[in-house]
Design a protein around this motif. Structure first.
Motif, PDB file in Angstrom:
ATOM      1  N   ASN A  63       0.851  -1.185   0.000  1.00 52.83           N
ATOM      2  CA  ASN A  63       0.000   0.000   0.000  1.00 52.83           C
ATOM      3  C   ASN A  63       0.888   1.237   0.000  1.00 52.83           C
ATOM      4  O   ASN A  63       2.036   1.186   0.430  1.00 52.83           O
ATOM      5  CB  ASN A  63      -0.920   0.010   1.222  1.00 52.83           C
ATOM      6  CG  ASN A  63      -2.149   0.865   1.002  1.00 52.83           C
ATOM      7  OD1 ASN A  63      -2.300   1.508  -0.027  1.00 52.83           O
ATOM      8  ND2 ASN A  63      -3.030   0.879   1.979  1.00 52.83           N
ATOM      9  N   LEU A  64       0.354   2.324  -0.481  1.00 53.30           N
ATOM     10  CA  LEU A  64       1.086   3.582  -0.502  1.00 53.30           C
ATOM     11  C   LEU A  64       1.162   4.167   0.901  1.00 53.30           C
ATOM     12  O   LEU A  64       0.210   4.082   1.671  1.00 53.30           O
ATOM     13  CB  LEU A  64       0.390   4.582  -1.419  1.00 53.30           C
ATOM     14  CG  LEU A  64       0.308   4.209  -2.893  1.00 53.30           C
ATOM     15  CD1 LEU A  64      -0.599   5.175  -3.632  1.00 53.30           C
ATOM     16  CD2 LEU A  64       1.695   4.198  -3.505  1.00 53.30           C
ATOM     17  N   THR A  65       2.308   4.723   1.231  1.00 55.75           N
ATOM     18  CA  THR A  65       2.428   5.481   2.477  1.00 55.75           C
ATOM     19  C   THR A  65       2.549   6.943   2.089  1.00 55.75           C
ATOM     20  O   THR A  65       3.235   7.284   1.140  1.00 55.75           O
ATOM     21  CB  THR A  65       3.677   5.070   3.284  1.00 55.75           C
ATOM     22  OG1 THR A  65       4.827   5.259   2.480  1.00 55.75           O
ATOM     23  CG2 THR A  65       3.590   3.644   3.733  1.00 55.75           C
ATOM     24  N   ARG A  97       9.446   4.702  -7.713  1.00 52.84           N
ATOM     25  CA  ARG A  97       9.402   6.040  -7.108  1.00 52.84           C
ATOM     26  C   ARG A  97       8.405   6.135  -5.954  1.00 52.84           C
ATOM     27  O   ARG A  97       8.428   7.095  -5.198  1.00 52.84           O
ATOM     28  CB  ARG A  97       9.006   7.073  -8.154  1.00 52.84           C
ATOM     29  CG  ARG A  97       9.999   7.210  -9.254  1.00 52.84           C
ATOM     30  CD  ARG A  97       9.569   8.295 -10.193  1.00 52.84           C
ATOM     31  NE  ARG A  97      10.261   8.148 -11.468  1.00 52.84           N
ATOM     32  CZ  ARG A  97       9.972   8.812 -12.537  1.00 52.84           C
ATOM     33  NH1 ARG A  97       8.998   9.682 -12.514  1.00 52.84           N
ATOM     34  NH2 ARG A  97      10.646   8.620 -13.646  1.00 52.84           N
ATOM     35  N   LEU A  98       7.521   5.177  -5.836  1.00 56.98           N
ATOM     36  CA  LEU A  98       6.470   5.224  -4.824  1.00 56.98           C
ATOM     37  C   LEU A  98       6.997   4.809  -3.459  1.00 56.98           C
ATOM     38  O   LEU A  98       7.841   3.920  -3.348  1.00 56.98           O
ATOM     39  CB  LEU A  98       5.317   4.295  -5.211  1.00 56.98           C
ATOM     40  CG  LEU A  98       4.648   4.549  -6.553  1.00 56.98           C
ATOM     41  CD1 LEU A  98       3.630   3.456  -6.841  1.00 56.98           C
ATOM     42  CD2 LEU A  98       3.995   5.919  -6.579  1.00 56.98           C
ATOM     43  N   GLN A  99       6.478   5.433  -2.407  1.00 62.14           N
ATOM     44  CA  GLN A  99       6.780   5.012  -1.046  1.00 62.14           C
ATOM     45  C   GLN A  99       5.682   4.045  -0.634  1.00 62.14           C
ATOM     46  O   GLN A  99       4.506   4.405  -0.614  1.00 62.14           O
ATOM     47  CB  GLN A  99       6.810   6.207  -0.106  1.00 62.14           C
ATOM     48  CG  GLN A  99       7.954   7.145  -0.388  1.00 62.14           C
ATOM     49  CD  GLN A  99       7.944   8.322   0.569  1.00 62.14           C
ATOM     50  OE1 GLN A  99       6.894   8.714   1.076  1.00 62.14           O
ATOM     51  NE2 GLN A  99       9.117   8.874   0.814  1.00 62.14           N
ATOM     52  N   THR A 100       6.085   2.807  -0.327  1.00 58.59           N
ATOM     53  CA  THR A 100       5.098   1.770  -0.036  1.00 58.59           C
ATOM     54  C   THR A 100       5.450   1.036   1.249  1.00 58.59           C
ATOM     55  O   THR A 100       6.560   1.121   1.761  1.00 58.59           O
ATOM     56  CB  THR A 100       5.017   0.746  -1.185  1.00 58.59           C
ATOM     57  OG1 THR A 100       6.275   0.087  -1.315  1.00 58.59           O
ATOM     58  CG2 THR A 100       4.633   1.411  -2.491  1.00 58.59           C
ATOM     59  N   ILE A 101       4.468   0.284   1.729  1.00 56.48           N
ATOM     60  CA  ILE A 101       4.638  -0.574   2.890  1.00 56.48           C
ATOM     61  C   ILE A 101       3.917  -1.889   2.600  1.00 56.48           C
ATOM     62  O   ILE A 101       2.874  -1.895   1.942  1.00 56.48           O
ATOM     63  CB  ILE A 101       4.089   0.103   4.166  1.00 56.48           C
ATOM     64  CG1 ILE A 101       4.415  -0.726   5.397  1.00 56.48           C
ATOM     65  CG2 ILE A 101       2.597   0.373   4.046  1.00 56.48           C
ATOM     66  CD1 ILE A 101       4.174   0.014   6.696  1.00 56.48           C
TER      67      ILE A 101
END
Length: 124
Positions: A63-65, A97-101
């Protein structure tokens, strides 16, 4: 085996006139809170098996953070950051490029039927 007690039984039918890249299954996981609000809790994808028959597949989800503001909004309002382009789920092009968890795993039981692969020069 479902570890959270939620089982979805649904058929998936995919037909292709030709193969350009191997087919992928893209998933989006949603949850509903006690107020009836639905929110996205994970994205994931997996490549479909190349051989016919029964397959058990695990599909990790993420999921995106967002920043602090998005996290506070998500906690109180129930909505977090979401992708504007869903094609990023199964594409590595701009996803780095996305910040995810990590947000869990979807377990799939699939029965694959292949047909006319030789016609398109594909060895399964």
């Amino acid at each position: 085996e479902c570890r959270t007690g939620h089982i979805l039984s649904s058929g998936i039918n995919a037909e292709y006139g030709g193969i350009q890249g191997w087919p992928k299954l893209s998933v989006q996981v949603f949850s509903e809170d006690i107020y009836g609000r639905t929110q996205l809790v994970g994205y994931g994808f997996t490549h479909l098996p190349t051989s016919p028959g029964f397959h058990k597949i695990t599909c990790p989800t993420w999921n995106l953070t967002g920043g602090m503001m998005e996290q506070v909004q998500s906690y109180f309002v129930g909505s977090g950051p979401q992708l504007l382009k869903e094609d990023l789920i199964a594409s590595g092009a701009d996803r780095f490029r996305l910040q995810t968890i990590a947000s869990g795993t979807v377990y799939l039981s699939l029965f694959i039927v292949t047909r006319n692969f030789a016609k398109f020069g594909i060895e399964a």
